[in-house]
Every structure is written in structure tokens, then in C-alpha cells.
Design a protein around this motif. Structure first.
Motif, mmCIF file in Angstrom:
data_model
loop_
_atom_site.group_PDB
_atom_site.id
_atom_site.type_symbol
_atom_site.label_atom_id
_atom_site.label_comp_id
_atom_site.label_asym_id
_atom_site.label_seq_id
_atom_site.Cartn_x
_atom_site.Cartn_y
_atom_site.Cartn_z
ATOM 1 N N ALA A 110 0.828 -1.216 0.000
ATOM 2 C CA ALA A 110 0.000 0.000 0.000
ATOM 3 C C ALA A 110 0.855 1.255 0.000
ATOM 4 C CB ALA A 110 -0.931 0.001 1.214
ATOM 5 N N ASN A 111 2.146 1.121 0.296
ATOM 6 C CA ASN A 111 3.036 2.285 0.264
ATOM 7 C C ASN A 111 3.263 2.803 -1.151
ATOM 8 O OD1 ASN A 111 3.233 2.062 3.007
ATOM 9 N ND2 ASN A 111 5.356 1.381 3.048
ATOM 10 N N LEU A 112 2.746 2.086 -2.134
ATOM 11 C CA LEU A 112 2.802 2.561 -3.517
ATOM 12 C C LEU A 112 1.782 3.667 -3.768
ATOM 13 C CD1 LEU A 112 3.096 -0.851 -5.399
ATOM 14 C CD2 LEU A 112 4.917 0.815 -5.028
ATOM 15 N N PHE A 113 0.892 3.881 -2.809
ATOM 16 C CA PHE A 113 -0.193 4.852 -2.984
ATOM 17 C C PHE A 113 -0.261 5.792 -1.786
ATOM 18 C CE2 PHE A 113 -1.238 0.834 -4.981
ATOM 19 C CZ PHE A 113 -1.520 1.214 -6.280
ATOM 20 N N LYS A 114 -0.730 6.988 -2.041
ATOM 21 C CA LYS A 114 -0.938 7.933 -0.947
ATOM 22 C C LYS A 114 -2.190 7.553 -0.176
ATOM 23 C CE LYS A 114 1.335 11.896 -3.138
ATOM 24 N NZ LYS A 114 2.391 11.988 -2.108
ATOM 25 N N ARG A 115 -2.250 7.981 1.069
ATOM 26 C CA ARG A 115 -3.393 7.650 1.918
ATOM 27 C C ARG A 115 -4.704 8.106 1.282
ATOM 28 N NH1 ARG A 115 -3.402 10.279 7.771
ATOM 29 N NH2 ARG A 115 -3.213 12.129 6.450
ATOM 30 N N ASP A 116 -4.742 9.331 0.759
ATOM 31 C CA ASP A 116 -5.981 9.853 0.174
ATOM 32 C C ASP A 116 -6.410 9.035 -1.041
ATOM 33 O OD1 ASP A 116 -6.033 11.784 2.109
ATOM 34 O OD2 ASP A 116 -5.201 13.372 0.848
ATOM 35 N N GLU A 117 -5.440 8.543 -1.802
ATOM 36 C CA GLU A 117 -5.770 7.704 -2.962
ATOM 37 C C GLU A 117 -6.449 6.417 -2.520
ATOM 38 O OE1 GLU A 117 -2.262 8.845 -6.173
ATOM 39 O OE2 GLU A 117 -1.842 7.351 -4.625
ATOM 40 N N ILE A 118 -5.956 5.827 -1.438
ATOM 41 C CA ILE A 118 -6.548 4.585 -0.931
ATOM 42 C C ILE A 118 -7.961 4.819 -0.435
ATOM 43 C CG2 ILE A 118 -6.343 2.813 0.857
ATOM 44 C CD1 ILE A 118 -3.299 3.203 0.725
ATOM 45 N N LEU A 119 -8.150 5.872 0.347
ATOM 46 C CA LEU A 119 -9.475 6.158 0.894
ATOM 47 C C LEU A 119 -10.485 6.496 -0.210
ATOM 48 C CD1 LEU A 119 -8.495 8.267 4.046
ATOM 49 C CD2 LEU A 119 -9.282 5.896 3.978
ATOM 50 N N GLU A 120 -10.041 7.247 -1.206
ATOM 51 C CA GLU A 120 -10.941 7.587 -2.320
ATOM 52 C C GLU A 120 -11.341 6.335 -3.093
ATOM 53 O OE1 GLU A 120 -9.029 10.526 -4.681
ATOM 54 O OE2 GLU A 120 -9.124 12.093 -3.131
ATOM 55 N N THR A 121 -10.403 5.423 -3.284
ATOM 56 C CA THR A 121 -10.714 4.179 -4.002
ATOM 57 C C THR A 121 -11.728 3.350 -3.228
ATOM 58 O OG1 THR A 121 -8.519 4.114 -5.010
ATOM 59 C CG2 THR A 121 -9.745 2.045 -4.936
ATOM 60 N N VAL A 122 -11.514 3.224 -1.928
ATOM 61 C CA VAL A 122 -12.378 2.378 -1.097
ATOM 62 C C VAL A 122 -13.769 2.986 -0.928
ATOM 63 C CG1 VAL A 122 -12.698 1.406 1.214
ATOM 64 C CG2 VAL A 122 -10.437 1.352 0.140
ATOM 65 N N TYR A 123 -13.833 4.291 -0.707
ATOM 66 C CA TYR A 123 -15.102 4.897 -0.319
ATOM 67 C C TYR A 123 -15.806 5.682 -1.425
ATOM 68 C CZ TYR A 123 -13.899 3.628 4.452
ATOM 69 O OH TYR A 123 -13.581 2.920 5.582
ATOM 70 N N LEU A 124 -15.118 5.930 -2.554
ATOM 71 C CA LEU A 124 -15.741 6.755 -3.581
ATOM 72 C C LEU A 124 -15.761 6.136 -4.971
ATOM 73 C CD1 LEU A 124 -14.277 10.282 -2.622
ATOM 74 C CD2 LEU A 124 -16.499 9.310 -1.980
#
Length: 330
Positions: A110-124
Motif C-alpha cells: 500500500a506504500n505505492l499509494f498515498k493515503r488519500d488515494e486509498i481512501l478515495e478508491t475504497v469509499y468513492l
């Protein structure tokens, strides 16, 4: 520990599950009847997956209350960091148990992605997500009955020793049963080695692999495992399939190799290797066959490199969080 055994009192054990899949918890049960031997000299005081022990109970323990604590999982959020620091304080010996705790493992990708990118993918943005109001998780929310709290989702995944001091390491995804049994025997016999030791053989997987019959290996080309019918008697590298055996620690009893599947590196590197993925890239560069007295053109080189699908996932599936470059840098 030896004082407990001499006084016929059981040593106190703890187990904790942080950012991981839970396979390490199952691995403890996979020791089968050996668990009876464990319980003959040890008492499990903290194991959230199996015992109804509250965090507040642990907080009331005296410092060094637990003789040994097995901590599996990497540190992904504030709750896991809190428990890592709490269990470090309450444990005489803290063991990083499994690849997630030792190297970051799959969660570390998951360090390949920024935190906001992960949250946006999961929740949006995920196709199956229904979130018309575009609500995102918050660490705190006040409701009629009080305040609700969620752990903070951190920017990157860290192995346990990036958060607290670790005494010993047991690698593997999950740790192989023989290594778990060996650790139990070492604890029982008060034969723990120097702190910082990885409780697994310090030799490469190739040194224990029955396919390793040719010291002068040539990799004919780069193939993926599904593209060939792999010969179970021939080294994967000699069949063109990337196998991380040369840069991976032994101790797994070559379980994947025995199943005709190449090593993906879950035991982590041996002591002399600084960066597991970089070392494997070097290995391939030294054994990949090229035409005699010829150099690859830029196009041919690019075509060869493009045969390696998902380089980070191939070379750093388990060790990205401990690599020299341990996250995506733009």
C-alpha cells in the motif's frame, strides 16, 4: 524466564494481531499437539482473537508482566501503534511474528499509494461502492450518546521495528510450523540467542532446494509460471521463471517449490542482503542469457524488462516496507 521454570510457575505469553490477514494466528494452532506442551509451561494471558481480554486490562498490567509477546502484523493505524508501544512496555521479550511484522509484507504494498488515494478508491470510486453523499471516515464523531472514535489511518505501512524495539524475529507468511516449534523449545529451555536474532536459518532457500543442481545457471528468457508446464525437477530460473530462492532465507521447508510454484520471498532476505528486491534484480541481470558477443539494443532491453509484469509485486511482495526505497516517490 528460567526463574519461572525453576519456581514451577508458568511463563506468561501474549499474542496480538495488527495489520495482517490472520494467517499467523492460524499458524499457532497448526503446531497441533505441541500446543499442549506449550500450555504445560506457559499461560496465555493476552490473545484478542481467542480470549476476551480488553485493552484496559493490558494497561493495568505491571511493566514486563508478559514474559514473551508474539506480535504479528505491520503497523497501519494509530490503534496498532498504541498496542505495539503498550505491549513493548508490558513484555520482557517482544517477537515480530510473521512477514507482516518483520518486513511489512503484503500490506506494505500500500506504500505505492498515498493515503488519500486509498481512501478515495475504497469509499468513492470503486464500481460497487454506493456512497452518493461522498462520506469519508473520520477519526471522531459526536453523537447523542457520546463520542465515537476510529483509529487514524496512517500515511504508510511500517514493520514493527520501525515503531518499537524488537527482540527477536520469526519470518514467514505465515511462519512455518517447525520455526514456531523451535521458538517454543528455545523459550522453554531458556536458550534464547542474542537479541535481534532472526529465529530461522541464515542460508538462502537455494541451499536447501533439491532443484539446485547446477551452480552455473543460465536463465534462457523471462516467462510467467502459467506460460509453461514447469518441470518439477529443474530450477525455475533455468526454465525462465523468476524465483526468489537465491535472495530468500531458508526455513520454510521449500513448501511452494514442492508444490511446483516458484518462491516469492516470504521468508525475507538473509543477513548479508540489504535489499531483497534489488539483490534479485542483480541476480537476474547476471544469469539472463543474451546473444554471445552482442549487446541488447534499447528496444530489446525494453522488451525484456516489459516481460517482468508488476516489478514491485514480483521483487518486493513481502519486503517493500523495509526496502531502501520503501514507498512511491513522485
Amino acid at each position: 524466564i528460567i526463574l519461572h521454570l525453576m519456581s514451577n510457575t508458568k511463563i506468561k505469553l501474549g499474542f496480538y494481531w495488527a495489520a495482517s490477514c490472520g494467517g499467523c494466528e492460524i499458524a499457532v494452532l497448526d503446531i497441533n499437539e505441541k500446543i499442549l506442551e506449550l500450555l504445560s509451561f506457559a499461560e496465555i494471558k493476552f490473545w484478542p482473537v481467542a480470549l476476551d481480554t480488553k485493552y484496559c486490562d493490558v494497561e493495568t498490567y505491571e511493566d514486563d508482566f508478559l514474559d514473551v509477546c508474539f506480535f504479528n502484523g505491520s503497523v497501519r493505524n494509530s490503534e496498532q501503534e498504541h498496542l505495539a508501544k503498550l505491549l513493548r512496555k508490558k513484555s520482557k521479550i517482544l517477537i515480530a511474528f510473521g512477514s507482516c511484522a518483520v518486513h511489512g509484507c503484503i500490506p506494505g504494498l500500500a506504500n505505492l499509494f498515498k493515503r488519500d488515494e486509498i481512501l478515495e478508491t475504497v469509499y468513492l470510486t470503486t464500481a460497487t461502492t454506493q456512497n452518493q453523499e461522498k462520506k469519508m471516515p473520520k477519526t471522531k464523531l459526536t453523537v447523542a450518546d457520546g463520542e465515537l472514535v476510529l483509529p487514524e489511518f496512517y500515511k504508510e505501512v511500517k514493520p514493527l521495528n520501525k515503531v518499537v524495539t524488537v527482540d527477536y524475529y520469526i519470518p514467514g507468511c505465515p511462519p512455518p510450523v517447525p520455526l514456531i516449534i523451535n521458538a517454543i523449545e528455545i523459550i522453554k529451555n531458556n536458550a534464547l540467542p542474542l537479541k535481534g536474532t532472526i529465529l530461522a536459518p541464515n542460508i538462502s532457500l537455494c541451499d536447501s532446494c533439491s532443484r539446485n543442481t547446477n551452480q552455473h545457471k543460465i536463465m534462457p528468457e523471462i516467462r510467467r509460471i502459467y506460460e509453461i508446464q514447469a518441470d518439477p525437477k529443474i530450477c525455475f530460473l533455468e526454465q525462465g521463471v523468476i524465483c526468489l530462492g537465491p535472495v530468500t532465507r531458508a526455513g520454510c521447508e521449500t513448501r511452494c517449490i514442492n508444490g511446483n510454484w516458484p518462491c516469492t520471498g516470504c521468508m525475507g532476505p538473509t543477513d548479508e542482503i540489504i535489499d531483497q528486491g534489488a539483490k534479485m534484480i542483480s541476480v537476474i541481470g547476471s544469469i539472463l542469457k543474451v546473444p554471445e558477443e552482442a549487446r541488447l539494443t534499447d528496444k530489446e532491453l525494453e522488451e525484456t524488462i516489459n516481460k517482468i509484469k508488476d516489478p514491485v509485486g514480483t521483487f518486493y511482495m513481502y519486503s517493500l516496507a523495509t526496502a531502501l526505497v520503501n514507498k512511491k516517490i513522485k
